[in-house]
Design a protein around this motif. Structure first.
Motif, PDB file in Angstrom:
ATOM      1  N   UNK A  38       0.851  -1.184   0.000  1.00  0.00           N
ATOM      2  CA  UNK A  38       0.000   0.000   0.000  1.00  0.00           C
ATOM      3  C   UNK A  38       0.891   1.240   0.000  1.00  0.00           C
ATOM      4  N   UNK A  39       0.590   2.184  -0.886  1.00  0.00           N
ATOM      5  CA  UNK A  39       1.379   3.407  -1.038  1.00  0.00           C
ATOM      6  C   UNK A  39       0.488   4.599  -0.701  1.00  0.00           C
ATOM      7  N   UNK A  40       0.976   5.462   0.186  1.00  0.00           N
ATOM      8  CA  UNK A  40       0.206   6.636   0.596  1.00  0.00           C
ATOM      9  C   UNK A  40       1.113   7.853   0.603  1.00  0.00           C
ATOM     10  N   UNK A  41       0.680   8.903  -0.062  1.00  0.00           N
ATOM     11  CA  UNK A  41       1.345  10.205  -0.021  1.00  0.00           C
ATOM     12  C   UNK A  41       0.277  11.261   0.232  1.00  0.00           C
ATOM     13  N   UNK A  42       0.517  12.193   1.147  1.00  0.00           N
ATOM     14  CA  UNK A  42      -0.498  13.210   1.455  1.00  0.00           C
ATOM     15  C   UNK A  42      -0.665  14.210   0.302  1.00  0.00           C
ATOM     16  N   UNK A  43      -1.793  14.887   0.335  1.00  0.00           N
ATOM     17  CA  UNK A  43      -2.110  15.873  -0.697  1.00  0.00           C
ATOM     18  C   UNK A  43      -1.302  17.148  -0.502  1.00  0.00           C
ATOM     19  N   UNK A  44      -1.019  17.813  -1.602  1.00  0.00           N
ATOM     20  CA  UNK A  44      -0.412  19.144  -1.600  1.00  0.00           C
ATOM     21  C   UNK A  44      -1.414  20.049  -2.304  1.00  0.00           C
ATOM     22  N   UNK A  45      -1.818  21.104  -1.643  1.00  0.00           N
ATOM     23  CA  UNK A  45      -2.878  21.961  -2.146  1.00  0.00           C
ATOM     24  C   UNK A  45      -2.518  22.569  -3.505  1.00  0.00           C
ATOM     25  N   UNK A  46      -3.477  22.512  -4.431  1.00  0.00           N
ATOM     26  CA  UNK A  46      -3.375  23.096  -5.771  1.00  0.00           C
ATOM     27  C   UNK A  46      -2.185  22.566  -6.580  1.00  0.00           C
ATOM     28  N   UNK A  47      -1.835  21.314  -6.354  1.00  0.00           N
ATOM     29  CA  UNK A  47      -0.689  20.731  -7.045  1.00  0.00           C
ATOM     30  C   UNK A  47      -1.044  19.350  -7.594  1.00  0.00           C
ATOM     31  N   UNK A  48      -0.602  19.087  -8.807  1.00  0.00           N
ATOM     32  CA  UNK A  48      -0.689  17.746  -9.383  1.00  0.00           C
ATOM     33  C   UNK A  48       0.642  17.063  -9.096  1.00  0.00           C
ATOM     34  N   UNK A  49       0.584  15.888  -8.486  1.00  0.00           N
ATOM     35  CA  UNK A  49       1.805  15.174  -8.136  1.00  0.00           C
ATOM     36  C   UNK A  49       1.982  13.967  -9.053  1.00  0.00           C
ATOM     37  N   UNK A  50       3.220  13.666  -9.407  1.00  0.00           N
ATOM     38  CA  UNK A  50       3.530  12.514 -10.237  1.00  0.00           C
ATOM     39  C   UNK A  50       4.472  11.601  -9.469  1.00  0.00           C
ATOM     40  N   UNK A  51       4.103  10.316  -9.395  1.00  0.00           N
ATOM     41  CA  UNK A  51       4.918   9.323  -8.689  1.00  0.00           C
ATOM     42  C   UNK A  51       5.198   8.168  -9.631  1.00  0.00           C
ATOM     43  N   UNK A  52       6.342   7.546  -9.442  1.00  0.00           N
ATOM     44  CA  UNK A  52       6.712   6.348 -10.193  1.00  0.00           C
ATOM     45  C   UNK A  52       6.879   5.207  -9.214  1.00  0.00           C
ATOM     46  N   UNK A  53       6.379   4.047  -9.591  1.00  0.00           N
ATOM     47  CA  UNK A  53       6.514   2.853  -8.762  1.00  0.00           C
ATOM     48  C   UNK A  53       7.166   1.779  -9.610  1.00  0.00           C
ATOM     49  N   UNK A  54       8.276   1.233  -9.132  1.00  0.00           N
ATOM     50  CA  UNK A  54       9.036   0.242  -9.883  1.00  0.00           C
ATOM     51  C   UNK A  54       8.994  -1.113  -9.194  1.00  0.00           C
ATOM     52  N   UNK A  55       8.925  -2.162 -10.001  1.00  0.00           N
ATOM     53  CA  UNK A  55       9.031  -3.545  -9.539  1.00  0.00           C
ATOM     54  C   UNK A  55      10.129  -4.191 -10.349  1.00  0.00           C
ATOM     55  N   UNK A  56      11.155  -4.739  -9.785  1.00  0.00           N
ATOM     56  CA  UNK A  56      11.433  -4.766  -8.353  1.00  0.00           C
ATOM     57  C   UNK A  56      11.870  -3.386  -7.870  1.00  0.00           C
ATOM     58  N   UNK A  57      11.694  -3.164  -6.574  1.00  0.00           N
ATOM     59  CA  UNK A  57      12.072  -1.888  -5.998  1.00  0.00           C
ATOM     60  C   UNK A  57      13.595  -1.749  -6.006  1.00  0.00           C
ATOM     61  N   UNK A  58      14.094  -0.576  -5.714  1.00  0.00           N
ATOM     62  CA  UNK A  58      15.532  -0.309  -5.753  1.00  0.00           C
ATOM     63  C   UNK A  58      16.307  -1.324  -4.917  1.00  0.00           C
ATOM     64  N   UNK A  59      17.380  -1.816  -5.469  1.00  0.00           N
ATOM     65  CA  UNK A  59      18.286  -2.761  -4.817  1.00  0.00           C
ATOM     66  C   UNK A  59      17.616  -4.084  -4.463  1.00  0.00           C
ATOM     67  N   UNK A  60      16.579  -4.444  -5.177  1.00  0.00           N
ATOM     68  CA  UNK A  60      15.914  -5.730  -5.013  1.00  0.00           C
ATOM     69  C   UNK A  60      16.015  -6.479  -6.335  1.00  0.00           C
ATOM     70  N   UNK A  61      15.726  -7.781  -6.304  1.00  0.00           N
ATOM     71  CA  UNK A  61      15.742  -8.556  -7.536  1.00  0.00           C
ATOM     72  C   UNK A  61      14.415  -9.302  -7.675  1.00  0.00           C
ATOM     73  N   UNK A  62      14.086  -9.635  -8.903  1.00  0.00           N
ATOM     74  CA  UNK A  62      12.871 -10.379  -9.196  1.00  0.00           C
ATOM     75  C   UNK A  62      13.171 -11.300 -10.364  1.00  0.00           C
ATOM     76  N   UNK A  63      13.050 -12.613 -10.130  1.00  0.00           N
ATOM     77  CA  UNK A  63      13.278 -13.556 -11.221  1.00  0.00           C
ATOM     78  C   UNK A  63      11.976 -14.210 -11.671  1.00  0.00           C
ATOM     79  N   UNK A  64      10.833 -13.729 -11.164  1.00  0.00           N
ATOM     80  CA  UNK A  64       9.531 -14.234 -11.593  1.00  0.00           C
ATOM     81  C   UNK A  64       8.975 -13.355 -12.701  1.00  0.00           C
ATOM     82  N   UNK A  65       8.334 -13.983 -13.662  1.00  0.00           N
ATOM     83  CA  UNK A  65       7.706 -13.248 -14.761  1.00  0.00           C
ATOM     84  C   UNK A  65       6.351 -12.742 -14.281  1.00  0.00           C
ATOM     85  N   UNK A  66       6.112 -11.456 -14.448  1.00  0.00           N
ATOM     86  CA  UNK A  66       4.864 -10.832 -14.003  1.00  0.00           C
ATOM     87  C   UNK A  66       3.728 -11.267 -14.920  1.00  0.00           C
ATOM     88  N   UNK A  67       2.624 -11.713 -14.316  1.00  0.00           N
ATOM     89  CA  UNK A  67       1.460 -12.091 -15.120  1.00  0.00           C
ATOM     90  C   UNK A  67       0.316 -11.089 -14.983  1.00  0.00           C
TER      91      UNK A  67
END
Length: 116
Positions: A38-67
């Motif tokens: 679960x990812x939560x970031x609070x609101x900033x008034x009168x602002x559009x926010x852009x976030x990026x979410x990566x899998x695997x996360x930084x310094x992690x590994x993933x050898x499973x194929x995403x379905x």
């Protein structure tokens, strides 16, 4: 008159298609959960926010194929982000998702990613 009803139905379908929850791919019984977060970031008034979410996360590994990738908006009033699968996704071992919030709203999203 019938055309007006059809146009209204079409606009309603498009509005639901633009909703904050997104799905890429389909999981089946042989898939396991790679990530449930679960990812939560609070609101900033009168602002559009852009976030990026990566899998695997930084310094992690993933050898499973995403379905499948499921992004569930936790706000109950459809004020969640618009989502875009930027890179990777189903069939790959990585994914990068861009989430852009609405003006003045925060981010409250649950990720569930399945793979083999």
């Amino acid at each position: 008159m019938k055309i007006i009803v059809q146009v209204c139905v079409l606009l309603t379908v498009l509005a639901f298609g633009y909703s904050a929850s997104s799905t890429w791919g389909i999981h089946n019984a042989t898939d396991s959960i790679i990530l449930n977060k679960r990812v939560f970031y609070p609101a900033i008034r009168n602002t559009i926010q852009t976030y990026y979410f990566d899998v695997p996360e930084s310094y992690q590994s993933n050898n499973k194929v995403i379905s499948a990738i499921y992004l569930q908006d936790q706000f109950q009033n459809s004020s969640g982000p618009s989502n875009f699968l930027y890179a990777g996704g189903p069939g790959w071992t990585f994914a990068s998702i861009q989430m852009r919030t609405q003006t003045g709203f925060g981010l409250n999203v649950t990720f569930v990613i399945y793979g083999k």
